[in-house]
Write a protein that holds these residues in place. Structure first.
Motif, PDB file in Angstrom:
ATOM      1  N   LYS A  25     -13.388  11.656  14.288  1.00 59.55           N
ATOM      2  CA  LYS A  25     -14.207  11.864  15.483  1.00 59.55           C
ATOM      3  C   LYS A  25     -13.678  11.090  16.685  1.00 59.55           C
ATOM      4  CE  LYS A  25     -18.211  12.486  12.461  1.00 59.55           C
ATOM      5  NZ  LYS A  25     -19.476  11.909  11.968  1.00 59.55           N
ATOM      6  N   LEU A  26     -12.599  10.341  16.488  1.00 58.88           N
ATOM      7  CA  LEU A  26     -12.034   9.528  17.566  1.00 58.88           C
ATOM      8  C   LEU A  26     -10.728  10.161  18.038  1.00 58.88           C
ATOM      9  CD1 LEU A  26     -12.605   6.016  15.929  1.00 58.88           C
ATOM     10  CD2 LEU A  26     -14.058   7.159  17.614  1.00 58.88           C
ATOM     11  N   PRO A  27     -10.701  10.711  19.244  1.00 60.15           N
ATOM     12  CA  PRO A  27      -9.510  11.435  19.717  1.00 60.15           C
ATOM     13  C   PRO A  27      -8.283  10.555  19.901  1.00 60.15           C
ATOM     14  CG  PRO A  27     -11.122  11.167  21.487  1.00 60.15           C
ATOM     15  CD  PRO A  27     -11.799  10.740  20.229  1.00 60.15           C
ATOM     16  N   PHE A  28      -8.462   9.244  19.950  1.00 57.05           N
ATOM     17  CA  PHE A  28      -7.322   8.349  20.182  1.00 57.05           C
ATOM     18  C   PHE A  28      -6.768   7.768  18.880  1.00 57.05           C
ATOM     19  CE2 PHE A  28     -11.222   5.910  20.456  1.00 57.05           C
ATOM     20  CZ  PHE A  28     -10.954   4.756  19.739  1.00 57.05           C
ATOM     21  N   VAL A  29      -7.224   8.285  17.731  1.00 55.03           N
ATOM     22  CA  VAL A  29      -6.782   7.767  16.433  1.00 55.03           C
ATOM     23  C   VAL A  29      -6.081   8.858  15.636  1.00 55.03           C
ATOM     24  CG1 VAL A  29      -7.560   6.927  14.173  1.00 55.03           C
ATOM     25  CG2 VAL A  29      -8.541   5.960  16.263  1.00 55.03           C
ATOM     26  N   GLU A  30      -4.995   8.471  14.971  1.00 58.00           N
ATOM     27  CA  GLU A  30      -4.282   9.374  14.070  1.00 58.00           C
ATOM     28  C   GLU A  30      -4.094   8.681  12.723  1.00 58.00           C
ATOM     29  OE1 GLU A  30       0.006  11.752  13.684  1.00 58.00           O
ATOM     30  OE2 GLU A  30      -0.349  10.351  15.341  1.00 58.00           O
ATOM     31  N   ILE A  31      -4.520   9.334  11.642  1.00 59.45           N
ATOM     32  CA  ILE A  31      -4.278   8.821  10.299  1.00 59.45           C
ATOM     33  C   ILE A  31      -2.865   9.231   9.898  1.00 59.45           C
ATOM     34  CG2 ILE A  31      -5.043   8.783   7.895  1.00 59.45           C
ATOM     35  CD1 ILE A  31      -7.080   7.648   9.851  1.00 59.45           C
ATOM     36  N   VAL A  32      -1.998   8.260   9.717  1.00 55.36           N
ATOM     37  CA  VAL A  32      -0.585   8.580   9.466  1.00 55.36           C
ATOM     38  C   VAL A  32      -0.116   8.235   8.062  1.00 55.36           C
ATOM     39  CG1 VAL A  32      -0.019   8.314  11.908  1.00 55.36           C
ATOM     40  CG2 VAL A  32       0.197   6.350  10.369  1.00 55.36           C
ATOM     41  N   ALA A  33      -0.952   7.488   7.286  1.00 51.62           N
ATOM     42  CA  ALA A  33      -0.495   7.090   5.956  1.00 51.62           C
ATOM     43  C   ALA A  33      -1.685   6.748   5.070  1.00 51.62           C
ATOM     44  CB  ALA A  33       0.446   5.894   6.038  1.00 51.62           C
ATOM     45  N   VAL A  34      -1.529   7.051   3.780  1.00 50.12           N
ATOM     46  CA  VAL A  34      -2.526   6.712   2.766  1.00 50.12           C
ATOM     47  C   VAL A  34      -1.787   6.124   1.567  1.00 50.12           C
ATOM     48  CG1 VAL A  34      -4.321   7.576   1.210  1.00 50.12           C
ATOM     49  CG2 VAL A  34      -4.062   8.581   3.492  1.00 50.12           C
ATOM     50  N   ALA A  35      -2.360   5.079   0.967  1.00 49.05           N
ATOM     51  CA  ALA A  35      -1.760   4.470  -0.216  1.00 49.05           C
ATOM     52  C   ALA A  35      -2.807   4.294  -1.299  1.00 49.05           C
ATOM     53  CB  ALA A  35      -1.139   3.111   0.124  1.00 49.05           C
ATOM     54  N   ASP A  36      -2.376   4.414  -2.539  1.00 52.11           N
ATOM     55  CA  ASP A  36      -3.250   4.155  -3.675  1.00 52.11           C
ATOM     56  C   ASP A  36      -2.392   3.632  -4.820  1.00 52.11           C
ATOM     57  OD1 ASP A  36      -6.338   5.198  -4.470  1.00 52.11           O
ATOM     58  OD2 ASP A  36      -5.034   4.703  -6.152  1.00 52.11           O
TER      59      ASP A  36
END
Length: 359
Positions: A25-36
């Motif tokens: 919902k935040l236009p200035f944020v990009e999710i670029v990586a996920v770790a598990d």
């Protein structure tokens, strides 16, 4: 031109989905990586959540080598310490889910590393973003109550015991005290300005969790499902802290603050067997005082709002990173409640009062 924040998610369980939804919902944020830590799970998460272009890593170390502005840490409790310390030392700003850590010593190192590196460590206590929690804080700190000498907080679910990692001593560190008790502590301590604790005398039990009539994983249940403590602070202030995942009772009572000039009573919102704790909203606030020689009770009107408190928590972190603001809920504060929870567990085991040593 405003900067796009690059955010990584460490841990890909259910709480990570809530973080993804809030960031989306935040236009200035990009999710670029996920770790598990589980091989292949991060990749499955990226695909299921449709995180186009996001990289997936087996373990957090590779993720931290990437160009990231911040990370959300959504792992089981046992991993909070190492992932936070590694993230801070890698130059990332950190939003950490509650509880802070498994042990007090871990929490202490986490706050020390945040101070040493100058990077942000903020904790995920979304109830703080309820305007009525802020109203409560304003009332207590306004002086209207006079000197506050006693407070009582906690709550209890008629039935509300989780399973899995939540009931493992090694993975969770503590049970109800850390899982939902941390919310109760934060509400009361934040309202009072996070006073410095001195001693704790406590009792804990797990009669329900270890009984197969009440829990399907009774043979694996290692933590407390109930606890009560008396905490003594500086400046002649005491706090009664009580919490329960399961009990034969409808409520453990309201949160209250007793002052020399007035008292304040606060009840949680919500109904049903999983309600009655401070992980949700405020139900009512009442001021008890004397006017013209008579006992008077004044209901405090609640602030009406339609805020999604979880979204507000994530937004505040992202904006703090973007605007170079201090941590919204700094680790130094939550270290105090970790010290109290640690004291509760030590006192319950020793069956006597114990001292709390803070640096």
């Amino acid at each position: 031109m405003s900067k796009t924040l690059k955010i990584g998610i460490i841990g890909s369980g259910g709480i990570a989905k809530a973080h993804i939804a809030a960031y989306s919902k935040l236009p200035f944020v990009e999710i670029v990586a996920v770790a598990d830590v589980i091989p292949g799970k991060a990749g499955q998460f990226v695909e299921s959540e449709k995180l186009v272009g996001a990289a997936a890593y087996d373990g957090h170390q590779k993720l931290l080598e990437q160009d990231l502005d911040g990370v959300s840490i959504c792992t089981p409790n046992v991993s909070h310490h190492i992932t936070t310390v590694d993230s801070l030392r890698a130059g990332k700003q950190v939003l950490l889910e509650k509880p802070m850590s498994v042990t007090f010593q871990e929490a202490l190192e986490m706050t020390q590393v945040a101070k040493e590196t100058g990077n942000m460590l903020t904790l995920g206590f979304q109830p703080r973003y309820d305007p009525n929690m802020k109203l409560l804080q304003d009332i207590v700190q306004s002086g209207r109550l006079g000197k506050v000498y006693y407070a009582e907080t906690g709550g209890g679910r008629r039935r509300g015991m989780p399973g899995g990692t939540f009931i493992s001593k090694k993975l969770a560190g503590a049970g109800a005290m850390a899982d939902i008790g941390c919310y109760s502590l934060d509400m009361a301590l934040n309202a009072m300005g996070y006073p410095r604790p001195l001693t704790v005398s406590a009792f804990t039990s797990n009669h329900f969790g270890t009984n197969s009539l009440y829990h399907p994983e009774a043979s694996k249940f290692e933590v407390e499902d109930f606890g009560v403590a008396m905490v003594r602070f500086e400046n002649d202030l005491v706090l009664q802290f009580k919490i329960s995942w399961a009990m034969h009772m409808d409520t453990l009572g309201a949160t209250m603050f007793l002052g020399t000039d007035a008292g304040l009573k606060v009840t949680p919102a919500g109904k049903g067997p999983w309600s009655g704790v401070w992980d949700g909203a405020v139900g009512s606030i009442s001021l008890f005082h004397d006017e013209y020689g008579g006992h008077t009770e004044t209901p405090i009107p609640l602030v009406e709002h339609k805020l999604n408190l979880f979204d507000e928590k994530v937004r505040d972190f992202a904006e703090a990173v973007r605007d170079c603001r201090p941590a919204p809920i700094p680790g130094e504060q939550i270290l105090i409640q970790q010290a109290i929870i640690d004291g509760v567990l030590r006192s319950a085991e020793a069956r006597r009062e114990v001292s709390i040593e803070l640096p």
